[in-house]
Design an enzyme around this catalytic site. Structure first.
Site, PDB file in Angstrom:
ATOM      1  N   GLY A 218       0.835  -1.209   0.000  1.00  0.00           N
ATOM      2  CA  GLY A 218       0.000   0.000   0.000  1.00  0.00           C
ATOM      3  C   GLY A 218       0.859   1.245   0.000  1.00  0.00           C
ATOM      4  N   ASN A 219       0.256   2.378   0.230  1.00  0.00           N
ATOM      5  CA  ASN A 219       1.021   3.623   0.353  1.00  0.00           C
ATOM      6  C   ASN A 219       0.384   4.516   1.416  1.00  0.00           C
ATOM      7  OD1 ASN A 219      -0.967   5.482  -0.980  1.00  0.00           O
ATOM      8  ND2 ASN A 219      -0.584   4.096  -2.701  1.00  0.00           N
ATOM      9  N   ARG A 220       1.021   5.642   1.683  1.00  0.00           N
ATOM     10  CA  ARG A 220       0.618   6.455   2.831  1.00  0.00           C
ATOM     11  C   ARG A 220      -0.520   7.438   2.537  1.00  0.00           C
ATOM     12  NH1 ARG A 220       4.772   5.601   6.522  1.00  0.00           N
ATOM     13  NH2 ARG A 220       6.790   5.228   5.553  1.00  0.00           N
TER      14      ARG A 220
END
Ligand code: CTP
Length: 408
Positions: A218-220
């Site tokens: 995922g990412n932030r």
């Protein structure tokens, strides 16, 4: 009283939270049609009635039409406090219709003995009143003085109209018709925006690419910027389709259609389908560029010393939309660069056939993922970059949409 199927002269894009105060006047019977027209126009309506208004229209009627319980007392039932401060802060606009002479007088003099007045005194949003009185009451000097006092406090007046009054007299004092009231709110709050009535697709949040049934890449991205854009676009009357990656965020403006997705592939499917009928597309989502080539069907055990996951590229949604962009449609992308930011963003603009790139800064304190503030640069075709200051994400959304309006 309510005629089904009659056409309304307003678009379904008054995406505002309306706190409707109903006071004791024979014109309160029109409140039912007013609630219906507001809801049909896309508004969320919370009705607050005075005790006297119950004699003219039932709370049940207004609760049914608004889909929310109607509130009257500051303290109701078994000591339940109806939080006027929260109600007033919830509202985008407060409308008091009909406004009786008594409620007008209480508003003018701050006589706070019921929930409606407590909400009015707590309101931080624009306030509108639609007076309804019989001829001499409306002509009375005290009524005139009280309306002047409200006007001086920036309360907006709608009507009253001339015509036959409940007494049988003819003259000024009839409450404006519900559709005229909705039209006035619409014109004041939404009408001037070029996004009014436009179909917009906004993607938000990050995607998750499964490794196995438990883990993902995922990412932030928090989704805050995309949700702020969706809220502000809907406030300007746009018909917003929001496609969101997994997030706990919720929109606060009524009328936003939302599609929740998880992976880049799902986001691509949703965006490509919805983009076909969109006038403006804003790809603010942080879409994964790569995903695991093979997703394990059961949880990967940690028995091996190392784990290698082969990745494959995902579809570049912005590029696909750019390649298939119809004339007159506007495509906006986001970019996050760490070096040669403006040159890279310019390259992205051309490569993906976008009309505007919103360049995010990671270098500045308070900008980027998870923050409530952001600092962006707008990179357009053949124009100088527009550097926006550090602002809240809501303010940044307003500035981005102001800029998009100049491109429409
Ligand atoms: N984007 C997209 N589909 C992807 C990846 C990105 O639509 N699979 C969109 C994003 O929503 C954003 C823009 O492309 O609007 C910029 O994405 P970014 O990842 O910064 O740029 P890339 O084009 O992937 O280039 P690079 O990774 O080289 O910076």
């Amino acid at each position: 009283m309510i005629v089904s199927g009659d056409p309304l002269p307003v678009e379904r894009n008054l995406h505002r939270k309306v706190l409707l105060g109903v006071s004791g006047s024979i014109a309160a019977f029109k409140a039912a049609a007013l609630v219906r027209d507001l809801v049909k126009a896309g508004a969320e309506v919370q009705v607050v009635m005075t005790r006297a208004a119950h004699d003219f229209v039932t709370p049940l009627t207004l609760a049914t039409l608004s889909g929310r319980p109607v509130l009257t007392e500051l303290i109701s039932g078994e000591g339940t406090w109806n939080d006027h401060v929260h109600l007033a802060r919830w509202a985008d606009v407060m409308l008091i219709a009909p406004l009786s002479a008594n409620t007008l007088s209480k508003m003018a003099h701050g006589q706070c003995d019921n929930l409606l007045i407590a909400c009015y005194l707590s309101a931080v949003c624009p306030v509108y009143v639609a007076p309804a009185m019989d001829l001499e009451m409306y002509r009375d000097a005290s009524t005139h003085t009280n309306l002047e006092l409200l006007k001086a406090r920036n309360v907006q007046q709608i009507g009253p109209e001339r015509g036959e009054l409940a007494s049988g007299l003819n003259g000024e004092g009839r409450m404006s018709e519900p559709d005229a009231i909705v039209n006035r709110l619409h014109a004041d709050l939404v009408g001037s925006s070029k996004l009014n009535g436009k179909r917009m697709l906004i993607s938000a949040g990050g995607t998750q690419e499964a490794i196995d049934p438990v883990r993902y890449i995922g990412n932030r991205s928090s989704g805050k910027m995309g949700f702020a854009l969706a809220d502000e676009a809907a406030r300007r009357g746009a018909l917003v389709e929001l496609v969101s990656g997994p997030t706990a965020m919720r929109t606060t403006t009524p009328g936003i259609a939302r599609t929740d997705v998880v992976s880049a592939e799902q986001m691509a499917e949703a965006c490509k389908t919805l983009a076909v009928s969109s006038d403006v597309v804003i790809m603010s989502a942080a879409v994964a560029d790569f995903r695991p080539k093979n997703v394990a069907t059961s949880k990967i055990k940690k028995k091996d010393a190392a784990l290698h996951i082969e990745l494959e590229p995902t579809e570049d949604i912005l590029a696909t939309l750019g390649a298939n962009k119809a004339a007159g449609r506007l495509l906006v992308g986001f970019a996050l660069e760490t070096n040669d930011a403006e040159a890279h963003a310019q390259g992205k603009l051309e490569r993906k056939n976008a009309d505007l790139i919103v360049l995010n800064s990671l270098a500045d304190a308070g900008a980027g993922f998870g923050h409530d503030t952001n600092k962006v640069t707008l990179i357009g075709k053949g124009t100088k970059p527009v550097h926006l200051p550090l602002m809240t994400k809501s303010e940044t959304a307003r500035a981005i949409l102001d800029h998009i309006e100049t491109l429409l």
